[in-house]
Design a protein around this motif. Structure first.
Motif, mmCIF file in Angstrom:
data_model
loop_
_atom_site.group_PDB
_atom_site.id
_atom_site.type_symbol
_atom_site.label_atom_id
_atom_site.label_comp_id
_atom_site.label_asym_id
_atom_site.label_seq_id
_atom_site.Cartn_x
_atom_site.Cartn_y
_atom_site.Cartn_z
ATOM 1 N N TRP A 1 84.802 79.630 -10.407
ATOM 2 C CA TRP A 1 83.952 80.277 -11.603
ATOM 3 C C TRP A 1 84.214 79.256 -12.691
ATOM 4 O O TRP A 1 83.050 79.274 -13.331
ATOM 5 C CB TRP A 1 84.806 81.665 -11.757
ATOM 6 C CG TRP A 1 83.706 82.617 -12.749
ATOM 7 C CD1 TRP A 1 83.873 82.818 -13.900
ATOM 8 C CD2 TRP A 1 82.617 83.323 -11.782
ATOM 9 N NE1 TRP A 1 82.525 83.780 -14.170
ATOM 10 C CE2 TRP A 1 82.016 84.132 -12.932
ATOM 11 C CE3 TRP A 1 82.108 83.523 -10.704
ATOM 12 C CZ2 TRP A 1 80.733 84.917 -12.993
ATOM 13 C CZ3 TRP A 1 80.973 84.246 -10.507
ATOM 14 C CH2 TRP A 1 80.429 85.022 -11.565
ATOM 15 N N MET A 2 85.192 78.943 -13.143
ATOM 16 C CA MET A 2 85.622 78.133 -14.290
ATOM 17 C C MET A 2 84.663 76.832 -14.315
ATOM 18 O O MET A 2 84.021 76.607 -14.962
ATOM 19 C CB MET A 2 86.785 77.779 -14.494
ATOM 20 C CG MET A 2 87.921 79.014 -14.761
ATOM 21 S SD MET A 2 89.580 78.354 -15.055
ATOM 22 C CE MET A 2 89.693 77.288 -16.459
ATOM 23 N N ALA A 3 84.890 76.124 -13.033
ATOM 24 C CA ALA A 3 83.938 74.977 -12.851
ATOM 25 C C ALA A 3 82.404 74.924 -13.108
ATOM 26 O O ALA A 3 81.814 74.119 -13.831
ATOM 27 C CB ALA A 3 84.416 74.366 -11.551
ATOM 28 N N TYR A 4 81.920 76.134 -12.663
ATOM 29 C CA TYR A 4 80.446 76.222 -12.718
ATOM 30 C C TYR A 4 79.962 76.923 -14.073
ATOM 31 O O TYR A 4 79.067 76.999 -14.297
ATOM 32 C CB TYR A 4 79.914 76.958 -11.511
ATOM 33 C CG TYR A 4 79.764 75.976 -10.124
ATOM 34 C CD1 TYR A 4 78.906 75.254 -10.047
ATOM 35 C CD2 TYR A 4 80.861 76.123 -9.248
ATOM 36 C CE1 TYR A 4 78.730 74.372 -8.897
ATOM 37 C CE2 TYR A 4 80.768 75.459 -8.038
ATOM 38 C CZ TYR A 4 79.767 74.441 -8.113
ATOM 39 O OH TYR A 4 79.778 73.527 -6.847
ATOM 40 N N SER A 5 80.874 77.374 -14.758
ATOM 41 C CA SER A 5 80.701 77.739 -16.106
ATOM 42 C C SER A 5 80.123 76.683 -17.120
ATOM 43 O O SER A 5 79.702 76.981 -18.103
ATOM 44 C CB SER A 5 81.946 78.369 -16.738
ATOM 45 O OG SER A 5 82.220 79.668 -15.895
ATOM 46 N N PHE A 6 80.666 75.347 -16.704
ATOM 47 C CA PHE A 6 80.219 74.260 -17.512
ATOM 48 C C PHE A 6 79.151 73.560 -16.861
ATOM 49 O O PHE A 6 78.854 72.457 -17.256
ATOM 50 C CB PHE A 6 81.295 73.353 -17.553
ATOM 51 C CG PHE A 6 82.769 74.016 -18.397
ATOM 52 C CD1 PHE A 6 82.656 73.855 -19.746
ATOM 53 C CD2 PHE A 6 83.680 74.490 -17.681
ATOM 54 C CE1 PHE A 6 83.718 74.571 -20.583
ATOM 55 C CE2 PHE A 6 84.757 75.368 -18.260
ATOM 56 C CZ PHE A 6 84.566 75.216 -19.938
ATOM 57 N N ALA A 7 78.529 74.235 -15.746
ATOM 58 C CA ALA A 7 77.364 73.224 -15.192
ATOM 59 C C ALA A 7 76.015 73.903 -15.448
ATOM 60 O O ALA A 7 75.964 75.179 -15.716
ATOM 61 C CB ALA A 7 77.574 73.325 -13.482
ATOM 62 N N ALA A 8 74.942 73.154 -15.599
ATOM 63 C CA ALA A 8 73.614 73.684 -15.958
ATOM 64 C C ALA A 8 72.912 74.172 -14.626
ATOM 65 O O ALA A 8 72.078 73.739 -14.297
ATOM 66 C CB ALA A 8 72.818 72.693 -16.681
ATOM 67 N N LEU A 9 73.456 75.226 -13.997
ATOM 68 C CA LEU A 9 72.999 75.854 -12.989
ATOM 69 C C LEU A 9 72.787 77.235 -13.061
ATOM 70 O O LEU A 9 73.302 78.030 -13.722
ATOM 71 C CB LEU A 9 73.955 75.713 -11.742
ATOM 72 C CG LEU A 9 74.260 74.174 -11.343
ATOM 73 C CD1 LEU A 9 75.233 74.000 -10.154
ATOM 74 C CD2 LEU A 9 72.909 73.528 -10.689
ATOM 75 N N THR A 10 71.845 77.784 -12.216
ATOM 76 C CA THR A 10 71.529 79.339 -12.378
ATOM 77 C C THR A 10 72.420 80.073 -11.493
ATOM 78 O O THR A 10 72.359 81.219 -11.281
ATOM 79 C CB THR A 10 69.883 79.445 -12.174
ATOM 80 O OG1 THR A 10 69.610 79.076 -10.799
ATOM 81 C CG2 THR A 10 69.043 78.726 -13.316
ATOM 82 N N ASP A 11 73.158 79.363 -10.670
ATOM 83 C CA ASP A 11 73.899 80.095 -9.533
ATOM 84 C C ASP A 11 74.798 81.313 -10.013
ATOM 85 O O ASP A 11 75.046 82.634 -9.854
ATOM 86 C CB ASP A 11 74.718 79.222 -8.917
ATOM 87 C CG ASP A 11 73.734 78.431 -8.032
ATOM 88 O OD1 ASP A 11 73.203 77.366 -8.578
ATOM 89 O OD2 ASP A 11 73.792 78.267 -6.894
ATOM 90 N N LEU A 12 75.717 80.641 -11.369
ATOM 91 C CA LEU A 12 76.699 81.671 -12.168
ATOM 92 C C LEU A 12 75.984 83.020 -12.690
ATOM 93 O O LEU A 12 76.241 84.096 -12.537
ATOM 94 C CB LEU A 12 77.558 81.010 -12.896
ATOM 95 C CG LEU A 12 78.771 81.752 -13.389
ATOM 96 C CD1 LEU A 12 79.914 80.557 -13.472
ATOM 97 C CD2 LEU A 12 78.497 82.232 -14.710
#
Length: 215
Positions: free
Chosen positions: A21-32
């Protein structure tokens, strides 16, 4: 509404500090954001549904569809059985929220939008190896465990008798298994795809910790 405030804080802390969750909080993706809105809809309807909750859950489902296409619809399908006669309210609210964007995109781009968005990124991504993200069926088991780090050791508590006595845990466990089977059946696999399963895992881990502490 469903759990104690202490358990809710524990579940939120587990989710917020888990590696995935932390890793993808910093990614420009719509998954989170899709995962957040989808799980909010699921938890809203989990046990004490009703007309108002059905409309709100449907709107949240609509936002998740805006985030990731029709994948949330598949993941949400088992929850519809819990909604019973309110299913049409959920569907109506989801359509009101999500349909305008899809209609406008289709009017602007024509069949190219549908071919690229639906056939390539839904059907082909699930069935065809041409997108070059082919992984074995068991791929998401280590990915899920890694995504829960540093809380991975707590997973063993979920299967305890005290945890499984809670019908909410059993439902979330079936939701998790259903999601794992769905994503594992896809030909193409990426780690971000299972983000929608992490909130449910966080809740189950929080319940398991609470049950073991009060044993």
């Amino acid at each position: 509404w469903e759990f104690s405030p202490e358990l809710a804080i524990t579940a939120s802390a587990i989710l917020a500090t888990s590696a995935g969750w932390m890793a993808y909080s910093f990614a420009a993706l719509t998954d989170l954001p899709m995962a957040a809105t989808l799980n909010a809809a699921v938890l809203l309807l989990l046990f004490h549904g009703g007309a108002e909750r059905a409309w709100i859950a449907g709107a949240l489902l609509g936002f998740s569809i805006l985030g990731k296409g029709f994948v949330p619809v598949v993941l949400f399908a088992p929850v519809v059985f819990c909604a019973k006669k309110d299913w049409w309210k959920i569907a109506a609210a989801a359509v009101v929220v999500a349909a305008p964007w899809y209609v406008l995109c289709y009017l602007q781009n024509g069949s190219a939008f549908w071919d690229e968005f639906f056939w390539k990124h839904h059907v082909s991504r699930f069935l065809s190896p041409e997108l070059e993200h082919v992984q074995p069926f068991w791929y998401y088991i280590p990915v899920l465990l890694a995504g829960l780090f540093p809380w991975t050791p707590l997973v063993g508590l979920i299967g305890s008798r005290r945890s499984l006595e809670d019908e909410r845990v059993r439902f979330l466990l079936m939701f998790l298994i259903y999601g794992m089977v769905f994503f594992s059946a896809a030909t193409n696999k990426l780690p971000a795809y299972i983000l929608p399963l992490l909130p449910a895992m966080a809740v189950m881990l929080a319940v398991a910790v609470d049950k073991s502490r009060n044993a």
